[in-house]
Motif scaffolding. Structure first.
Motif, mmCIF file in Angstrom:
data_model
loop_
_atom_site.group_PDB
_atom_site.id
_atom_site.type_symbol
_atom_site.label_atom_id
_atom_site.label_comp_id
_atom_site.label_asym_id
_atom_site.label_seq_id
_atom_site.Cartn_x
_atom_site.Cartn_y
_atom_site.Cartn_z
ATOM 1 N N TYR A 132 -1.235 8.273 5.327
ATOM 2 C CA TYR A 132 0.069 7.749 5.736
ATOM 3 C C TYR A 132 0.144 7.561 7.250
ATOM 4 O O TYR A 132 0.769 6.608 7.738
ATOM 5 C CB TYR A 132 1.180 8.675 5.261
ATOM 6 N N LEU A 133 -0.502 8.456 8.008
ATOM 7 C CA LEU A 133 -0.486 8.308 9.461
ATOM 8 C C LEU A 133 -1.224 7.035 9.869
ATOM 9 O O LEU A 133 -0.738 6.269 10.723
ATOM 10 C CB LEU A 133 -1.145 9.526 10.109
ATOM 11 N N PHE A 190 5.490 7.219 7.945
ATOM 12 C CA PHE A 190 5.573 8.454 8.733
ATOM 13 C C PHE A 190 6.408 9.521 8.030
ATOM 14 O O PHE A 190 6.140 10.711 8.144
ATOM 15 C CB PHE A 190 6.155 8.167 10.113
ATOM 16 N N LYS A 191 7.431 9.096 7.283
ATOM 17 C CA LYS A 191 8.296 10.052 6.587
ATOM 18 C C LYS A 191 7.561 10.791 5.470
ATOM 19 O O LYS A 191 8.032 11.835 5.006
ATOM 20 C CB LYS A 191 9.517 9.344 6.018
ATOM 21 N N PRO A 243 1.602 13.422 16.068
ATOM 22 C CA PRO A 243 1.383 11.968 16.164
ATOM 23 C C PRO A 243 2.314 11.176 15.251
ATOM 24 O O PRO A 243 2.688 10.043 15.580
ATOM 25 C CB PRO A 243 -0.083 11.798 15.761
ATOM 26 N N ALA A 244 2.704 11.766 14.099
ATOM 27 C CA ALA A 244 3.654 11.070 13.222
ATOM 28 C C ALA A 244 5.017 10.951 13.889
ATOM 29 O O ALA A 244 5.683 9.906 13.818
ATOM 30 C CB ALA A 244 3.776 11.824 11.896
ATOM 31 N N LEU A 245 5.439 12.036 14.539
ATOM 32 C CA LEU A 245 6.727 12.017 15.238
ATOM 33 C C LEU A 245 6.705 10.982 16.369
ATOM 34 O O LEU A 245 7.673 10.249 16.589
ATOM 35 C CB LEU A 245 7.015 13.412 15.788
ATOM 36 N N GLU A 285 0.819 -1.207 0.000
ATOM 37 C CA GLU A 285 0.000 0.000 0.000
ATOM 38 C C GLU A 285 0.855 1.260 0.000
ATOM 39 O O GLU A 285 0.388 2.333 -0.365
ATOM 40 C CB GLU A 285 -0.921 0.023 1.222
ATOM 41 N N LEU A 286 2.110 1.137 0.411
ATOM 42 C CA LEU A 286 2.993 2.307 0.427
ATOM 43 C C LEU A 286 3.288 2.822 -0.969
ATOM 44 O O LEU A 286 3.740 3.963 -1.137
ATOM 45 C CB LEU A 286 4.313 1.956 1.131
#
Length: 630
Positions: A229-230, A249-250, A261-263, A209-210
């Motif tokens: 992405y998150l 996350f990147k 929240p990603a960090l 899925e990426l």
């Protein structure tokens, strides 16, 4: 619960995303659904309808709806059929006026319209049911939409159909409907995002899925990609796919409101890969933030845990102690905010409408959290927020209208007072009788002049001096007759009087034409004066009528003022209901945050006790903390 290979995952991991995913899904579904319906008839035969459509296409729906209301009241649309009703129904739907929209669509369908109008009406009805969450009724309405549906509804129709198929987990129908949507439509991104969330909910997400490409054309599509992405990143953490999670996350933009929240997720993925130093660096960045929102709160605990895994117990203990202080400070901040909301609506209305409240502390007013952002961005909440903004705008318009009416009322009252003062001693009926009587006398005089002209009666036209002489001659003739009847001799006198009569007659006949002309001139002057008098009477009558009209206008102003005041009262009631809904949701939010902060404080205290207990067992000495005072 996230399944991460750590010793304390249940206390540290962001369980919030499990609760937020349904909100995200609903928000994404309904955001696109808010697109306005477009008229399906480009032929404009009625000017007023064209004016309403102009405001509609300019995005000024409030003015457009007002124009439609005026047109309906006047009944001016004669040639557009049911198209105006469909336009009004679409705008009502966009404004969240579901009952009004439903009534309009039902009325159109009951009117046995043409196939194209019927198709558009069934589409509008299906869209209404979809937005209200009545999936089965929406599907039934969409099934009755024929192939002659207007082109402007084509993409939205297949979008809703695809969403319904996705809810039924019918992936084949979902893909079939999605393929019918125009390639350049942003609706594809929403469908892909919701499909992705569906796969996450079914534990069917894979690293492939990426490879999906999410549109980043505008701010809305960028935010949608960040959400996707998150969600993938946290699901990959749950699947123990740490590298895939880091890759996801990147992809999130640095200025996104989802960056925190990603960090945090990035840090947990590194922690799960035993890269504690790098993870601690990320956690530290979050922990240093001023506001202790949910992710800062979790980062503080995670930072302390990473230090513990590195064997730096003193640093871990210091972080936990600072964290407890920060959590308590944030609790106080929440309590202050709750108190302000309980006193009045100024603060939370400022938060909702993104305005500045006079009596609201900027420090607390600026407080925001991702959970609050998600709540405010929810489509139902956004609809209420738009309604509140519209009601506020209408209230301001009502106030301006009342001020204008009050000014006009004062002007008319003053005008009425002045007119009544001038007309107080005048009886219009008596004045009209006098004018009519004078006109009748003038007509009689004109008739006698015409008769004298025809009979050549010169005496009728004599000027005043000659007329006085004529009267003396007549008196002298009468006196002579009396003397003669008494036997007196009046022969000489009669001869002299006869000579005078003959001389007077000659003079009268000689000046007849001049005298007639002068009399006609006097009559003409009389006619002019009489005409002016009649004109003055008409002006006076109009003035009296204007005074009477002022009474009617003042009465109409009073009636209009009452109606506007009633509408303002209704607007205030609507505002109170909307603000009550806001207050309930915000109160629930504050309670949730207080509960989460209390949990974090308990977790931090237990971690301190455990580390102190472990150090005592190993013969090491850690600082003793008075947890009770904290």
């Amino acid at each position: 619960m996230w399944r991460i290979r750590l010793t304390r995952p249940k206390t540290l991991l962001p369980r919030y995303f499990r609760t937020v995913l349904p909100i995200v899904l609903l928000s994404c579904v309904l955001t696109c659904a808010a697109a306005d319906d477009k008229p399906n008839d480009n032929t404009i035969s009625d000017l007023d309808y064209g004016v309403a459509l102009f405001h509609y296409y300019q995005g000024d729906h409030q003015t457009a709806l007002t124009e439609f209301a005026i047109i309906e009241h006047k009944g001016d649309i004669q040639h557009q059929g049911l198209s105006p009703q469909l336009v009004k129904g679409g705008m009502s739907l966009s404004y969240g006026l579901y009952d009004q929209a439903n009534e309009i669509f039902d009325r159109v369908l009951k009117a046995q319209p043409a196939e194209k109008v019927k198709a558009d009406a069934w589409f509008g009805s299906g869209k209404l049911q979809y937005l209200e969450g009545n999936w089965r009724e929406a599907q039934t309405a969409f099934e009755r939409v024929s192939d002659v549906l207007s082109d402007s509804h084509h993409d939205d129709f297949y979008y809703f159909q695809a969403q319904l198929a996705l809810k039924e987990q019918d992936i084949e129908r979902y893909k079939q409907f999605k393929s019918q949507i125009s390639d350049d439509q942003p609706l594809h991104s929403y469908l892909s995002h919701n499909y992705l969330l569906q796969k996450i909910a079914n534990d069917d997400l894979s690293s492939s899925e990426l490879s999906q490409e999410f549109s980043r054309i505008d701010a809305q599509s960028i935010a949608l990609a960040d959400r996707s992405y998150l969600a993938m990143g946290y699901d990959f953490i749950e699947q123990s796919e740490q590298h895939a999670a880091i890759t996801a996350f990147k992809q999130i933009t640095l200025d996104s409101y989802l960056f925190e929240p990603a960090l945090l997720g990035y840090g947990w993925a590194l922690n799960n890969l035993a890269q504690y130093g790098q993870a601690k660096s990320l956690f530290g960045q979050l922990a240093s933030r001023v506001d202790a929102n949910y992710y800062v709160q979790e980062a503080i605990l995670a930072d302390a845990y990473a230090s513990e895994l590195l064997g730096d117990f003193e640093t871990s203990l210091a972080i936990l102690q600072l964290g407890i202080t920060k959590f308590k400070q944030h609790q106080n901040s929440l309590e202050v905010m709750e108190q302000r909301l309980s006193v009045g609506s100024a603060c939370y209305r400022a938060i909702i409408l993104q305005q500045v409240a006079v009596n609201c502390d900027e420090k607390h007013q600026a407080f925001i959290d991702l959970a609050l952002i998600e709540m405010l961005s929810d489509s139902q909440f956004s609809t209420k927020r738009e309604q509140l903004q519209q009601v506020n705008d209408l209230s301001q318009q009502f106030k301006q209208q009342l001020e204008k009416l009050h000014t006009y009322q004062q002007m008319l009252t003053e005008k009425q007072r002045t007119a009544q003062t001038r007309l107080s001693d005048i009886k219009l009926s008596d004045l009209k009788g006098q004018v009519d009587n004078l006109s009748a006398k003038r007509d009689l005089l004109a008739s006698r002049i015409d008769e004298a002209k025809r009979s050549k009666r010169s005496v009728f036209f004599l000027p005043q001096p000659l007329l006085a002489r004529h009267d003396k001659i007549t008196q002298a003739s009468t006196k002579l007759e009396n003397l003669k009847s008494k036997g007196q001799n009046v022969e000489v006198a009669e001869q002299r009087l006869d000579l005078i009569k003959r001389m007077f007659g000659w003079e009268s006949d000689y000046n007849f034409t001049v005298n007639v002309h002068q009399t006609q001139h006097f009559l003409t002057q009389l006619d002019q004066h009489l005409s002016e008098l009649k004109m003055m009477y008409q002006q006076l009558s109009q003035h009296v009528n204007e005074v009477a009209n002022i009474d009617r206008e003042l009465s109409a102003i009073d009636d209009l003022s009452r109606r506007i005041t009633s509408q303002m009262s209704q607007s205030n009631n609507i505002t109170e209901r909307i603000e009550q809904a806001f207050s309930q949701q915000l109160t629930a939010y504050f309670k949730q945050r207080q509960h989460e902060l209390n949990r974090s404080i308990v977790v931090a205290k237990l971690a301190i006790i455990r580390m102190q207990d472990a150090s005592f067992s190993q013969g090491e000495q850690l600082p003793v903390t008075d947890l009770g005072s904290q």
